[in-house]
Write a protein that holds these residues in place. Structure first.
Motif, PDB file in Angstrom:
ATOM      1  N   UNK A  60       0.810  -1.217   0.000  1.00 27.15           N
ATOM      2  CA  UNK A  60       0.000   0.000   0.000  1.00 27.15           C
ATOM      3  C   UNK A  60       0.842   1.265   0.000  1.00 27.15           C
ATOM      4  N   UNK A  61       2.140   1.141   0.222  1.00 28.31           N
ATOM      5  CA  UNK A  61       3.018   2.313   0.190  1.00 28.31           C
ATOM      6  C   UNK A  61       3.412   2.693  -1.225  1.00 28.31           C
ATOM      7  N   UNK A  62       3.128   1.810  -2.195  1.00 28.32           N
ATOM      8  CA  UNK A  62       3.591   1.986  -3.566  1.00 28.32           C
ATOM      9  C   UNK A  62       2.431   2.361  -4.483  1.00 28.32           C
ATOM     10  N   UNK A  63       2.570   3.476  -5.181  1.00 22.11           N
ATOM     11  CA  UNK A  63       1.502   4.004  -6.027  1.00 22.11           C
ATOM     12  C   UNK A  63       1.056   3.013  -7.096  1.00 22.11           C
ATOM     13  N   UNK A  64       2.002   2.442  -7.825  1.00 22.33           N
ATOM     14  CA  UNK A  64       1.656   1.510  -8.898  1.00 22.33           C
ATOM     15  C   UNK A  64       1.030   0.238  -8.346  1.00 22.33           C
ATOM     16  N   UNK A  65       1.518  -0.216  -7.199  1.00 25.36           N
ATOM     17  CA  UNK A  65       0.986  -1.426  -6.595  1.00 25.36           C
ATOM     18  C   UNK A  65      -0.475  -1.241  -6.196  1.00 25.36           C
ATOM     19  N   UNK A  66      -0.812  -0.070  -5.666  1.00 20.09           N
ATOM     20  CA  UNK A  66      -2.193   0.205  -5.271  1.00 20.09           C
ATOM     21  C   UNK A  66      -3.098   0.314  -6.493  1.00 20.09           C
ATOM     22  N   UNK A  67      -2.618   0.976  -7.536  1.00 24.09           N
ATOM     23  CA  UNK A  67      -3.399   1.074  -8.770  1.00 24.09           C
ATOM     24  C   UNK A  67      -3.682  -0.308  -9.341  1.00 24.09           C
ATOM     25  N   UNK A  68      -2.656  -1.162  -9.335  1.00 26.56           N
ATOM     26  CA  UNK A  68      -2.827  -2.527  -9.833  1.00 26.56           C
ATOM     27  C   UNK A  68      -3.789  -3.326  -8.959  1.00 26.56           C
ATOM     28  N   UNK A  69      -3.795  -3.044  -7.658  1.00 26.42           N
ATOM     29  CA  UNK A  69      -4.707  -3.736  -6.739  1.00 26.42           C
ATOM     30  C   UNK A  69      -6.152  -3.514  -7.158  1.00 26.42           C
ATOM     31  N   UNK A 111       3.750   6.186   6.125  1.00 23.16           N
ATOM     32  CA  UNK A 111       3.670   5.618   4.781  1.00 23.16           C
ATOM     33  C   UNK A 111       2.601   4.528   4.705  1.00 23.16           C
ATOM     34  N   UNK A 112       2.589   3.646   5.712  1.00 23.11           N
ATOM     35  CA  UNK A 112       1.637   2.534   5.702  1.00 23.11           C
ATOM     36  C   UNK A 112       0.239   2.991   6.115  1.00 23.11           C
ATOM     37  N   UNK A 113       0.164   3.729   7.224  1.00 21.65           N
ATOM     38  CA  UNK A 113      -1.129   4.013   7.859  1.00 21.65           C
ATOM     39  C   UNK A 113      -1.843   5.247   7.333  1.00 21.65           C
ATOM     40  N   UNK A 114      -1.150   6.105   6.586  1.00 22.48           N
ATOM     41  CA  UNK A 114      -1.793   7.322   6.097  1.00 22.48           C
ATOM     42  C   UNK A 114      -1.627   7.507   4.590  1.00 22.48           C
ATOM     43  N   UNK A 115      -0.388   7.374   4.095  1.00 25.63           N
ATOM     44  CA  UNK A 115      -0.206   7.479   2.644  1.00 25.63           C
ATOM     45  C   UNK A 115      -0.884   6.310   1.939  1.00 25.63           C
ATOM     46  N   UNK A 116      -0.821   5.128   2.545  1.00 25.26           N
ATOM     47  CA  UNK A 116      -1.512   3.974   1.979  1.00 25.26           C
ATOM     48  C   UNK A 116      -3.000   4.233   1.801  1.00 25.26           C
ATOM     49  N   UNK A 117      -3.725   4.666   2.823  1.00 27.02           N
ATOM     50  CA  UNK A 117      -5.135   4.995   2.654  1.00 27.02           C
ATOM     51  C   UNK A 117      -5.385   6.077   1.607  1.00 27.02           C
ATOM     52  N   UNK A 118      -4.513   7.093   1.548  1.00 26.03           N
ATOM     53  CA  UNK A 118      -4.651   8.113   0.508  1.00 26.03           C
ATOM     54  C   UNK A 118      -4.585   7.495  -0.880  1.00 26.03           C
ATOM     55  N   UNK A 119      -3.574   6.650  -1.119  1.00 23.06           N
ATOM     56  CA  UNK A 119      -3.425   6.024  -2.433  1.00 23.06           C
ATOM     57  C   UNK A 119      -4.609   5.117  -2.753  1.00 23.06           C
ATOM     58  N   UNK A 120      -5.089   4.386  -1.764  1.00 23.52           N
ATOM     59  CA  UNK A 120      -6.228   3.497  -1.971  1.00 23.52           C
ATOM     60  C   UNK A 120      -7.493   4.285  -2.305  1.00 23.52           C
ATOM     61  N   UNK A 163      -4.246   7.693  12.827  1.00 24.27           N
ATOM     62  CA  UNK A 163      -5.647   7.358  13.054  1.00 24.27           C
ATOM     63  C   UNK A 163      -6.500   8.619  13.171  1.00 24.27           C
ATOM     64  N   UNK A 164      -5.985   9.660  13.818  1.00 26.48           N
ATOM     65  CA  UNK A 164      -6.722  10.927  13.882  1.00 26.48           C
ATOM     66  C   UNK A 164      -6.973  11.475  12.485  1.00 26.48           C
ATOM     67  N   UNK A 165      -5.979  11.374  11.640  1.00 22.48           N
ATOM     68  CA  UNK A 165      -6.110  11.880  10.272  1.00 22.48           C
ATOM     69  C   UNK A 165      -7.208  11.143   9.510  1.00 22.48           C
ATOM     70  N   UNK A 166      -7.304   9.832   9.704  1.00 24.52           N
ATOM     71  CA  UNK A 166      -8.353   9.059   9.035  1.00 24.52           C
ATOM     72  C   UNK A 166      -9.726   9.416   9.598  1.00 24.52           C
ATOM     73  N   UNK A 167      -9.821   9.454  10.926  1.00 17.90           N
ATOM     74  CA  UNK A 167     -11.105   9.613  11.604  1.00 17.90           C
ATOM     75  C   UNK A 167     -11.724  10.984  11.380  1.00 17.90           C
TER      76      UNK A 167
END
Length: 266
Positions: A60-69, A111-120, A163-167
């Motif tokens: 989830x930290x990788x832009x192309x990987x998330x797009x492919x997901x 990268x995992x907990x915030x950028x990952x959700x952004x990319x997803x 988590x605050x950023x997501x919530x």
């Protein structure tokens, strides 16, 4: 009267699906008749044994990987994702106050907990723009938050900040933006307190810690993954929660805050 969640054949993508809450959420949505794509990164775990579940690996930290997901989920599960459950996350077990936290830890957690959700969310919303109306009619994003995002968590400020950023930041922003892609689209967060998952197993072995953690919780128990998964399903349901958006639902037994630990103790 039977209760229809309106999730039959609805495509649900669940990230971090091999973990405790994720795995239970996969099982819950399958029981409700949804088409489930289960994401994992390094460990597929019990997902390999679940019938009728499509599994897809991605970092989830990788832009192309998330797009492919998102592309792979649509290809393997007969159509675009309608419901996105952003469940993945890491909680570094070391007790690191901000004053002592290594920059690499901070950056990796974000990268995992915030950028990952952004990319997803970005990839999901881009696909949603071109999705057919039945997919748009049940469209929603559900973040898994935490009491750490509400009350903070000494020694785990990296996790709490994400988590605050997501919530608050992302949920309240995206609930206004998703409707441009899907007029009935919704965005909510389900935020548990301590849950008996493999990630928390070692910490919850400390009885004194558990007593302190539950000190302000009227319902004196640690949640189990099913407690969270069922709330996610209720929030995802267009029948039960079709007019609910921008909400942060606390699944924490009524927790009112944290006891401060003496200096040097967790």
């Amino acid at each position: 009267m039977s209760l229809d969640f309106g999730l039959s054949n609805v495509h649900v993508l669940i990230t971090g699906a091999a973990g405790g809450i994720g795995l239970e959420t996969v099982k819950t949505f399958r029981q409700l008749g949804a088409k489930v794509t289960a994401h994992y990164n390094t460990n597929i775990g019990e997902l390999r044994h679940l019938e009728g579940v499509v599994t897809v690996q991605a970092d989830v930290r990788d832009e192309d990987s998330v797009t492919n997901l998102l592309h792979e989920a649509a290809e393997k599960n007969n159509g675009p994702v309608s419901i996105l459950v952003v469940n993945h996350g890491i909680w570094p077990t070391n007790n690191a106050p901000i004053a002592d936290m290594d920059l690499k830890q901070w950056q990796n957690t974000l990268d995992v907990n915030l950028t990952g959700p952004f990319l997803l969310c970005r990839a999901y919303l881009r696909a949603l723009r071109h999705a057919p109306d039945p997919v748009k009619d049940t469209a929603n994003i559900i973040f898994i938050g935490s009491t750490a995002g509400k009350f903070g968590e000494a020694g785990h400020g990296d996790y709490a900040a994400c988590k605050s950023a997501l919530m608050y930041g992302l949920t309240l922003t995206l609930k206004n933006e998703i409707v441009a892609c899907a007029p009935k689209g919704r965005v909510n967060t389900v935020s548990p307190g301590w849950v008996a998952t493999p990630m928390a197993e070692e910490t919850l072995k400390d009885r004194r810690f558990v007593e302190r953690a539950l000190a302000t919780t009227p319902v004196k128990k640690v949640a189990v993954p099913a407690d969270v998964a069922r709330q996610v399903a209720v929030v995802a349901s267009p029948v039960l929660s079709g007019h609910v958006s921008g909400v942060n639902l606390m699944v924490d037994g009524g927790m009112e805050g944290r006891l401060l630990f003496p200096p040097g103790e967790q």
